[in-house]
Write a protein that holds these residues in place. Sequence first.
Motif, PDB file in Angstrom:
ATOM      1  N   ASP A 257       0.838  -1.188   0.000  1.00  0.00           N
ATOM      2  CA  ASP A 257       0.000   0.000   0.000  1.00  0.00           C
ATOM      3  C   ASP A 257       0.878   1.244   0.000  1.00  0.00           C
ATOM      4  O   ASP A 257       1.887   1.303   0.700  1.00  0.00           O
ATOM      5  CB  ASP A 257      -0.904   0.025   1.241  1.00  0.00           C
ATOM      6  N   ASN A 258       0.468   2.244  -0.781  1.00  0.00           N
ATOM      7  CA  ASN A 258       1.218   3.489  -0.866  1.00  0.00           C
ATOM      8  C   ASN A 258       0.918   4.351   0.351  1.00  0.00           C
ATOM      9  O   ASN A 258      -0.226   4.469   0.775  1.00  0.00           O
ATOM     10  CB  ASN A 258       0.847   4.237  -2.148  1.00  0.00           C
ATOM     11  N   GLU A 259       1.952   4.967   0.913  1.00  0.00           N
ATOM     12  CA  GLU A 259       1.782   5.803   2.100  1.00  0.00           C
ATOM     13  C   GLU A 259       1.382   7.224   1.742  1.00  0.00           C
ATOM     14  O   GLU A 259       0.746   7.911   2.520  1.00  0.00           O
ATOM     15  CB  GLU A 259       3.093   5.820   2.897  1.00  0.00           C
ATOM     16  N   GLY A 260       1.762   7.705   0.569  1.00  0.00           N
ATOM     17  CA  GLY A 260       1.483   9.073   0.167  1.00  0.00           C
ATOM     18  C   GLY A 260       0.307   9.156  -0.790  1.00  0.00           C
ATOM     19  O   GLY A 260      -0.453   8.208  -0.984  1.00  0.00           O
ATOM     20  N   ALA A 261       0.171  10.331  -1.374  1.00  0.00           N
ATOM     21  CA  ALA A 261      -0.882  10.534  -2.357  1.00  0.00           C
ATOM     22  C   ALA A 261      -0.483   9.876  -3.671  1.00  0.00           C
ATOM     23  O   ALA A 261       0.680   9.616  -3.926  1.00  0.00           O
ATOM     24  CB  ALA A 261      -1.108  12.025  -2.562  1.00  0.00           C
ATOM     25  N   GLY A 262      -1.456   9.612  -4.506  1.00  0.00           N
ATOM     26  CA  GLY A 262      -1.162   9.007  -5.802  1.00  0.00           C
ATOM     27  C   GLY A 262      -1.741   7.604  -5.892  1.00  0.00           C
ATOM     28  O   GLY A 262      -2.872   7.353  -5.487  1.00  0.00           O
ATOM     29  N   ARG A 263      -0.955   6.712  -6.398  1.00  0.00           N
ATOM     30  CA  ARG A 263      -1.415   5.329  -6.593  1.00  0.00           C
ATOM     31  C   ARG A 263      -1.702   4.650  -5.255  1.00  0.00           C
ATOM     32  O   ARG A 263      -1.065   4.937  -4.258  1.00  0.00           O
ATOM     33  CB  ARG A 263      -0.351   4.536  -7.340  1.00  0.00           C
ATOM     34  N   LYS A 264      -2.657   3.708  -5.299  1.00  0.00           N
ATOM     35  CA  LYS A 264      -3.014   2.992  -4.065  1.00  0.00           C
ATOM     36  C   LYS A 264      -1.979   1.932  -3.713  1.00  0.00           C
ATOM     37  O   LYS A 264      -1.685   1.705  -2.550  1.00  0.00           O
ATOM     38  CB  LYS A 264      -4.387   2.341  -4.217  1.00  0.00           C
ATOM     39  N   LYS A 265      -1.450   1.262  -4.728  1.00  0.00           N
ATOM     40  CA  LYS A 265      -0.459   0.200  -4.518  1.00  0.00           C
ATOM     41  C   LYS A 265       0.799   0.537  -5.314  1.00  0.00           C
ATOM     42  O   LYS A 265       0.726   1.056  -6.426  1.00  0.00           O
ATOM     43  CB  LYS A 265      -0.991  -1.145  -5.005  1.00  0.00           C
ATOM     44  N   VAL A 266       1.964   0.251  -4.738  1.00  0.00           N
ATOM     45  CA  VAL A 266       3.247   0.455  -5.412  1.00  0.00           C
ATOM     46  C   VAL A 266       4.121  -0.773  -5.196  1.00  0.00           C
ATOM     47  O   VAL A 266       3.911  -1.550  -4.277  1.00  0.00           O
ATOM     48  CB  VAL A 266       3.989   1.714  -4.895  1.00  0.00           C
ATOM     49  N   TRP A 267       5.125  -0.934  -6.063  1.00  0.00           N
ATOM     50  CA  TRP A 267       6.071  -2.027  -5.922  1.00  0.00           C
ATOM     51  C   TRP A 267       7.163  -1.629  -4.944  1.00  0.00           C
ATOM     52  O   TRP A 267       7.676  -0.522  -4.995  1.00  0.00           O
ATOM     53  CB  TRP A 267       6.710  -2.383  -7.262  1.00  0.00           C
ATOM     54  N   ALA A 268       7.522  -2.549  -4.076  1.00  0.00           N
ATOM     55  CA  ALA A 268       8.634  -2.354  -3.145  1.00  0.00           C
ATOM     56  C   ALA A 268       9.673  -3.435  -3.436  1.00  0.00           C
ATOM     57  O   ALA A 268       9.332  -4.588  -3.709  1.00  0.00           O
ATOM     58  CB  ALA A 268       8.157  -2.446  -1.713  1.00  0.00           C
ATOM     59  N   TYR A 269      10.929  -3.060  -3.382  1.00  0.00           N
ATOM     60  CA  TYR A 269      12.031  -3.943  -3.750  1.00  0.00           C
ATOM     61  C   TYR A 269      12.884  -4.269  -2.543  1.00  0.00           C
ATOM     62  O   TYR A 269      13.036  -3.462  -1.638  1.00  0.00           O
ATOM     63  CB  TYR A 269      12.879  -3.278  -4.842  1.00  0.00           C
TER      64      TYR A 269
END
Length: 79
Positions: free
Chosen positions: A54-66
Amino acid sequence: MPNAVTKTRLLISNTQGLITLSQIKKELDLTPAEISMSVCYLLRQGSVDRIKIDNEGAGRKKVWAYQYKNKFSEIDYVP
């Protein structure tokens, strides 16, 4: 490109836990295209794992984490 891969690999391997593309961009002086290509190269090489968070900031709801994958962990190593 080799410079971008080296910088990205060092940053991801030295980071404890997960790191997103936006966090990589804040830390490194690289263009978004260089970051994307270097992360793609590391994924294909098998050096990096990724998960969707889940994204912590504004923008996309989900992001890739590496996260850097240790190829020679104690469990997998067979002499």
